[in-house]
Design a protein around this motif. Structure first.
Motif, PDB file in Angstrom:
ATOM      1  N   LYS B 434       1.259  -1.423  -0.247  1.00 35.66           N
ATOM      2  CA  LYS B 434      -0.188  -0.217  -0.212  1.00 35.66           C
ATOM      3  C   LYS B 434       0.876   1.368   0.095  1.00 35.66           C
ATOM      4  O   LYS B 434       0.615   2.379   0.080  1.00 35.66           O
ATOM      5  CB  LYS B 434      -1.322  -0.261   1.156  1.00 35.66           C
ATOM      6  N   GLU B 435       1.988   1.333   0.455  1.00 40.03           N
ATOM      7  CA  GLU B 435       2.817   2.959   0.433  1.00 40.03           C
ATOM      8  C   GLU B 435       3.373   2.846  -0.852  1.00 40.03           C
ATOM      9  O   GLU B 435       2.754   1.950  -1.847  1.00 40.03           O
ATOM     10  CB  GLU B 435       3.950   1.679   1.011  1.00 40.03           C
ATOM     11  N   GLU B 436       3.413   3.751  -0.814  1.00 40.34           N
ATOM     12  CA  GLU B 436       3.094   4.843  -2.663  1.00 40.34           C
ATOM     13  C   GLU B 436       4.859   4.648  -2.466  1.00 40.34           C
ATOM     14  O   GLU B 436       5.159   4.685  -3.890  1.00 40.34           O
ATOM     15  CB  GLU B 436       3.021   5.918  -2.559  1.00 40.34           C
ATOM     16  N   GLU B 437       5.155   5.084  -1.576  1.00 40.99           N
ATOM     17  CA  GLU B 437       7.316   5.445  -1.599  1.00 40.99           C
ATOM     18  C   GLU B 437       7.823   4.492  -0.881  1.00 40.99           C
ATOM     19  O   GLU B 437       6.930   4.489  -0.057  1.00 40.99           O
ATOM     20  CB  GLU B 437       7.437   6.891  -1.579  1.00 40.99           C
ATOM     21  N   GLY B 438       8.523   3.864  -0.902  1.00 39.55           N
ATOM     22  CA  GLY B 438       9.407   3.390   0.263  1.00 39.55           C
ATOM     23  C   GLY B 438      10.160   2.671  -0.637  1.00 39.55           C
ATOM     24  O   GLY B 438      10.485   2.756  -2.086  1.00 39.55           O
ATOM     25  N   HIS B 439      11.603   2.076  -0.122  1.00 38.07           N
ATOM     26  CA  HIS B 439      12.317   0.970  -0.792  1.00 38.07           C
ATOM     27  C   HIS B 439      12.437  -0.773  -1.160  1.00 38.07           C
ATOM     28  O   HIS B 439      11.287  -1.167  -0.235  1.00 38.07           O
ATOM     29  CB  HIS B 439      14.157   1.518  -0.040  1.00 38.07           C
ATOM     30  N   PRO B 440      13.208  -0.659  -2.142  1.00 36.35           N
ATOM     31  CA  PRO B 440      12.503  -2.389  -2.466  1.00 36.35           C
ATOM     32  C   PRO B 440      13.500  -2.807  -1.665  1.00 36.35           C
ATOM     33  O   PRO B 440      14.481  -2.452  -1.130  1.00 36.35           O
ATOM     34  CB  PRO B 440      13.423  -2.212  -4.391  1.00 36.35           C
ATOM     35  N   TRP B 441      12.844  -4.213  -1.680  1.00 33.78           N
ATOM     36  CA  TRP B 441      13.497  -5.043  -0.831  1.00 33.78           C
ATOM     37  C   TRP B 441      14.909  -5.637  -1.110  1.00 33.78           C
ATOM     38  O   TRP B 441      15.920  -5.517  -0.121  1.00 33.78           O
ATOM     39  CB  TRP B 441      12.588  -6.378  -0.515  1.00 33.78           C
ATOM     40  N   GLN B 442      15.114  -5.721  -1.609  1.00 34.44           N
ATOM     41  CA  GLN B 442      16.879  -5.744  -2.054  1.00 34.44           C
ATOM     42  C   GLN B 442      17.881  -4.353  -1.995  1.00 34.44           C
ATOM     43  O   GLN B 442      18.482  -4.831  -0.748  1.00 34.44           O
ATOM     44  CB  GLN B 442      17.217  -5.259  -3.651  1.00 34.44           C
ATOM     45  N   GLU B 443      17.067  -3.193  -1.459  1.00 28.37           N
ATOM     46  CA  GLU B 443      17.795  -2.465  -0.509  1.00 28.37           C
ATOM     47  C   GLU B 443      18.306  -2.649   0.546  1.00 28.37           C
ATOM     48  O   GLU B 443      19.859  -2.626   1.639  1.00 28.37           O
ATOM     49  CB  GLU B 443      17.460  -0.770  -1.415  1.00 28.37           C
ATOM     50  N   VAL B 444      16.696  -2.709   1.766  1.00 29.31           N
ATOM     51  CA  VAL B 444      17.219  -3.124   2.745  1.00 29.31           C
ATOM     52  C   VAL B 444      18.053  -4.039   3.414  1.00 29.31           C
ATOM     53  O   VAL B 444      18.855  -4.521   4.025  1.00 29.31           O
ATOM     54  CB  VAL B 444      15.574  -3.173   3.214  1.00 29.31           C
ATOM     55  N   ASN B 445      17.558  -5.374   2.072  1.00 25.71           N
ATOM     56  CA  ASN B 445      18.371  -6.835   2.542  1.00 25.71           C
ATOM     57  C   ASN B 445      19.359  -6.453   2.217  1.00 25.71           C
ATOM     58  O   ASN B 445      20.774  -7.181   3.395  1.00 25.71           O
ATOM     59  CB  ASN B 445      17.917  -7.896   1.708  1.00 25.71           C
ATOM     60  N   GLU B 447      21.360  -4.179   2.963  1.00 23.96           N
ATOM     61  CA  GLU B 447      21.641  -3.263   4.157  1.00 23.96           C
ATOM     62  C   GLU B 447      21.746  -4.152   5.312  1.00 23.96           C
ATOM     63  O   GLU B 447      22.827  -3.942   6.445  1.00 23.96           O
ATOM     64  CB  GLU B 447      21.202  -1.994   4.172  1.00 23.96           C
ATOM     65  N   LEU B 448      20.562  -4.903   5.338  1.00 24.93           N
ATOM     66  CA  LEU B 448      21.014  -6.494   6.712  1.00 24.93           C
ATOM     67  C   LEU B 448      21.874  -6.694   6.634  1.00 24.93           C
ATOM     68  O   LEU B 448      22.717  -7.496   7.395  1.00 24.93           O
ATOM     69  CB  LEU B 448      19.321  -7.068   5.724  1.00 24.93           C
ATOM     70  N   ASN B 449      22.292  -7.365   5.188  1.00 19.11           N
ATOM     71  CA  ASN B 449      23.397  -8.013   5.029  1.00 19.11           C
ATOM     72  C   ASN B 449      24.804  -7.270   5.515  1.00 19.11           C
ATOM     73  O   ASN B 449      25.633  -7.992   5.901  1.00 19.11           O
ATOM     74  CB  ASN B 449      23.502  -8.669   3.426  1.00 19.11           C
ATOM     75  N   ASN B 450      24.789  -6.184   5.153  1.00 21.20           N
ATOM     76  CA  ASN B 450      26.176  -5.354   5.143  1.00 21.20           C
ATOM     77  C   ASN B 450      26.277  -5.238   7.106  1.00 21.20           C
ATOM     78  O   ASN B 450      27.134  -5.211   7.773  1.00 21.20           O
ATOM     79  CB  ASN B 450      26.256  -3.927   5.352  1.00 21.20           C
ATOM     80  N   ILE B 451      24.889  -5.203   8.296  1.00 21.46           N
ATOM     81  CA  ILE B 451      25.373  -4.816   9.162  1.00 21.46           C
ATOM     82  C   ILE B 451      25.431  -7.020   9.841  1.00 21.46           C
ATOM     83  O   ILE B 451      26.590  -6.119  10.700  1.00 21.46           O
ATOM     84  CB  ILE B 451      23.386  -4.855   9.813  1.00 21.46           C
ATOM     85  N   LYS B 490      10.416   1.887   5.526  1.00 16.29           N
ATOM     86  CA  LYS B 490       9.585   1.849   5.091  1.00 16.29           C
ATOM     87  C   LYS B 490       9.950   0.799   3.634  1.00 16.29           C
ATOM     88  O   LYS B 490      10.491   1.003   2.161  1.00 16.29           O
ATOM     89  CB  LYS B 490       8.847   2.824   4.056  1.00 16.29           C
ATOM     90  N   MET B 491       9.289  -0.051   3.271  1.00 15.58           N
ATOM     91  CA  MET B 491       9.687  -0.678   1.806  1.00 15.58           C
ATOM     92  C   MET B 491       8.019  -0.575   0.988  1.00 15.58           C
ATOM     93  O   MET B 491       7.018  -0.532   1.095  1.00 15.58           O
ATOM     94  CB  MET B 491      10.214  -1.973   2.646  1.00 15.58           C
ATOM     95  N   VAL B 500       6.017 -10.143  -0.441  1.00 14.74           N
ATOM     96  CA  VAL B 500       6.301 -11.635   0.067  1.00 14.74           C
ATOM     97  C   VAL B 500       7.975 -10.851   0.171  1.00 14.74           C
ATOM     98  O   VAL B 500       8.525 -11.697   1.858  1.00 14.74           O
ATOM     99  CB  VAL B 500       5.944 -12.849  -0.790  1.00 14.74           C
ATOM    100  N   ARG B 501       8.546 -10.874  -0.318  1.00 17.54           N
ATOM    101  CA  ARG B 501       9.649 -10.806   0.077  1.00 17.54           C
ATOM    102  C   ARG B 501       9.569  -9.014   0.486  1.00 17.54           C
ATOM    103  O   ARG B 501      10.905 -10.154   1.187  1.00 17.54           O
ATOM    104  CB  ARG B 501      10.895 -10.731  -1.542  1.00 17.54           C
ATOM    105  N   CYS B 502       9.769  -8.425   0.768  1.00 14.09           N
ATOM    106  CA  CYS B 502       9.870  -7.556   1.143  1.00 14.09           C
ATOM    107  C   CYS B 502       9.488  -8.270   2.868  1.00 14.09           C
ATOM    108  O   CYS B 502       9.653  -7.925   4.406  1.00 14.09           O
ATOM    109  CB  CYS B 502       8.322  -6.708   1.574  1.00 14.09           C
ATOM    110  N   ASN B 503       8.454  -9.056   3.224  1.00 16.97           N
ATOM    111  CA  ASN B 503       8.125 -10.056   3.997  1.00 16.97           C
ATOM    112  C   ASN B 503       8.843 -10.464   4.694  1.00 16.97           C
ATOM    113  O   ASN B 503       9.284 -10.699   5.890  1.00 16.97           O
ATOM    114  CB  ASN B 503       7.046 -10.343   4.700  1.00 16.97           C
ATOM    115  N   GLU B 504       9.451 -11.082   3.877  1.00 16.89           N
ATOM    116  CA  GLU B 504      11.124 -12.380   4.512  1.00 16.89           C
ATOM    117  C   GLU B 504      11.827 -11.051   5.147  1.00 16.89           C
ATOM    118  O   GLU B 504      12.774 -11.338   5.747  1.00 16.89           O
ATOM    119  CB  GLU B 504      11.252 -12.641   3.553  1.00 16.89           C
ATOM    120  N   VAL B 505      12.286 -10.128   4.297  1.00 11.78           N
ATOM    121  CA  VAL B 505      13.126  -9.520   4.847  1.00 11.78           C
ATOM    122  C   VAL B 505      13.279  -8.585   6.414  1.00 11.78           C
ATOM    123  O   VAL B 505      13.821  -8.844   7.403  1.00 11.78           O
ATOM    124  CB  VAL B 505      13.500  -8.190   4.093  1.00 11.78           C
TER     125      VAL B 505
END
Lengths: 70, 557
Positions: B434-445, B447-451, B490-491, B500-505
């Motif tokens: 439902k978000e009109e703006e947000g980050h793609p799941w790949q971007e957040v994933n 950064e998660l890997n980096n951390i 927000k993704m 589903v990919r967003c929820n996985e992240v």
């Protein structure tokens, strides 16, 4: 990018049904690779294709490096 | 297996499956090996179930690497259940016995005219692993589910557990193609979501989808259980001690270096000198690392998997194994398309750097009846450490959890669902769509890997192998702060698949936070590297001292 569908495809869409990573969708007359970057190259689509219409085309960086011995 | 046995015990069963039950998970494209105990074969060889458990978790070549830190209680149940599991699978059409038995299989007496198992050595001191036609094992299981009236919801990704007065009363999921939100009322839920949180750490290959474990096994079940207050088991990050091999160069597939190429393969260095005769267990990799390291010192790299000296009969057997092992049938097809042949070509192996930091994982902690700490919630995979013998663990504990959960469900009282809880969960898991703006799941994933890569260094140390380094509390606290901040981003999902990919992240971030917080528990760290904890009102609470389950060695026993 994988998988590649040839002219033998009968558009039964078994591959779309079973693709473990959910990368395939029903296209116009044959399956479409909707999320090519998410293909795991597991080969399920090839295994279950009743028409032998699927091959996998590995990206260059996934191809095994070999040495001819014989 | 869980669904089949639950149905056999009178339960009405529904399966939520993110993928498709015929090809899902690590065994989706097959499994060629199965650790097992048959009293008719093994008792006569003086091999008992306690011997088998001790060997894999303590005394044997493989067991020594585990230092006793496996759950022997569960392993004993698994070992005891393997023969029944094989008999069941065989009756459902999975082929385990053959007329042709080869010199590299265990030769044992069998009644005249009866087909025999193909038994090979694997990681153990005794011949106790079956080779079998396991390519379509998931299809056979799916058929048995359907035969029993089990409702299968393919492409529905589990998102949450519904609870009432501290017990599980249902579960929710979202359809990966339609976005439809599903609500299941259930007196008992069994988690069977598979080992690994594949995209929690940076992929060894550099690409999430070039992996040995399924890239969509992302800890969804574990995160669901964690949020419901279940006690979890955490294995902290570690460090490999020696050089060795993992996969074919470029291709992160099963069994380039495992026992699937038995008896055909051998490992050679760049001069063609044999480093390891063949990758079967009587010559385990760890035992032969001196040879590997000597070749490295002498500059005789790279290394290859070389079948070219094998006989045609050996090659045909190994190819049959490849045809049945997960991700390996496709290797045969790929090399054919590339004009390669195991008879002529040697395959370069990826050399694992010495002291490589490895990620940890989180699993549900269960008792021997497959119960988690939350009433009504059962699990068979992933569970504490027993996953080291993955296939039999999931088959046997799946079977057992089905029976136990069904028995519980028959006795459990009805409990209506809390509509507020359902609405709140629906809003949470569909938010990204439902978000009109947000980050793609790949971007957040990413950064998660980096951390999480930073976390590995802070907990396992940046020093050389063998040198113990203190954990960095500041570093770990920084990781937690970054993960909590990451969770606030927000993704945006363009379609239900991406949702589903967003929820996985999001699930992976929850698991990462729990894992890093566990590393800050000094009492736990000193005791080893595994932890038991749960969330209490959103904050983790850890057991004061780690529970060490150590089976006595044979001498001590």
């Amino acid at each position: 990018m994988p998988p590649v569908f040839n002219e033998k495809c009968t558009a039964c869409f078994k591959c779309v049904e079973i693709c473990p990573c959910d990368v395939l969708r029903e296209g116009d007359g044959k399956p479409e690779v909707a999320y090519p970057e998410e293909c795991w190259h597991c080969g399920s689509c090839m295994m279950d294709c009743p028409a032998d219409a699927v091959r996998l085309e590995l990206p260059i960086w996934m191809r095994p490096v070999t040495k001819r011995v014989k | 297996m869980a669904a089949i046995n639950a149905a056999d015990h009178g339960a009405k069963v529904a399966i939520m499956e993110k993928s498709h039950t015929e090809r899902s998970g690590a065994a989706g494209t097959g499994n060629d090996h199965f650790w097992f105990y048959d009293p008719e074969i093994h008792a006569g060889r003086g091999w008992t179930i306690p011997d088998m458990v001790r060997d894999i978790s303590f005394d044997g070549e493989y067991g020594k690497t585990k230092e006793g830190l496996m759950d022997q209680g569960l392993l004993e149940i698994v070992a005891e259940g393997t023969k029944e599991a094989v008999d069941n699978l065989e009756s459902w059409g999975v082929k385990f016995r053959y007329n042709e038995i080869y010199p590299w299989n265990l030769q044992y007496d069998a009644p005249e005219g009866e087909k025999r198992y193909r038994i090979v050595p694997q990681f153990q001191s005794e011949w106790d692993t079956l080779n079998y036609d396991g390519r379509d094992i998931k299809k056979r299981l799916t058929e048995q589910c359907l035969k029993r009236g089990v409702e299968i919801y393919n492409r529905v990704s589990g998102t949450g557990l519904l609870t009432s007065e501290g017990r599980v009363v249902g579960a929710t999921g979202v359809h990966m193609r339609t976005g439809e939100f599903h609500v299941f009322e259930a007196k008992a839920v069994i988690m069977a979501t598979g080992m690994d949180q594949t995209r929690l750490f940076r992929a060894q290959s550099g690409n999430w989808f070039n992996s040995q474990s399924p890239p969509y096994i992302t800890g969804d079940g574990e995160a669901m259980a964690l949020r419901a207050g279940a006690e979890v088991f955490i294995l902290q990050a570690g460090k490999t001690r020696n050089a060795g091999f993992q996969y074919f160069r470029n291709l992160s597939r099963s069994s380039g270096t495992a026992t699937t190429c038995y008896p055909a393969g051998r490992f050679v260095n760049s001069e063609g000198e044999t480093v390891i005769r063949h990758p079967a267990v009587r010559e385990p990799l760890r035992k032969c690392r001196e040879n590997v390291e000597q070749s490295i010192r002498e500059g005789k790299t790279p290394f290859y998997l070389d079948w070219t000296d094998a006989t045609e009969e050996e090659i045909r057997y190994a190819e049959w194994s490849y045809g049945n092992e997960g991700l390996c049938w496709v290797i045969l097809e790929i090399i054919k398309d590339l004009g390669l042949d195991f008879r002529r070509d040697a395959f370069e192996l990826e050399l694992e750097p010495t002291g490589r930091l490895t990620g940890g994982f989180l699993a549900l902690f269960i008792d021997t009846d497959c119960r988690t700490s939350v009433p009504g919630l059962y699990a068979c995979s992933p569970v504490q450490f027993a996953g080291e013998v993955a296939a039999p663990t999931y088959v046997v504990l799946g079977w057992r959890s089905g029976k136990k959960a069904a028995e519980y469900a028959m006795e459990a009282a009805e409990s209506p669902l809390d509509e507020g809880q359902v609405k709140s969960e629906a809003a949470r898991v569909t938010a990204s769509l439902k978000e009109e703006e947000g980050h793609p799941w790949q971007e957040v994933n990413t950064e998660l890997n980096n951390i999480m890569e930073e976390y590995k260094g802070y907990v396992a140390g940046w020093s050389l192998p063998g040198e113990k380094a203190e954990i960095s509390r500041t570093g770990l606290e920084n990781c937690i702060a970054q993960l909590e901040k990451l969770k606030e981003y927000k993704m945006r999902a363009g379609d239900p698949h991406e949702l589903v990919r967003c929820n996985e992240v999001i699930n992976l971030i929850d698991i990462g936070i729990m894992m890093v917080k566990a590393a800050l528990e000094p009492e736990q760290y000193e005791g080893g590297f595994w932890f038991l904890g749960r969330l209490v009102e959103g904050e983790p609470e850890f057991r004061k001292t780690p529970i060490v389950i150590k089976y006595p060695s044979k001498e001590e026993a």
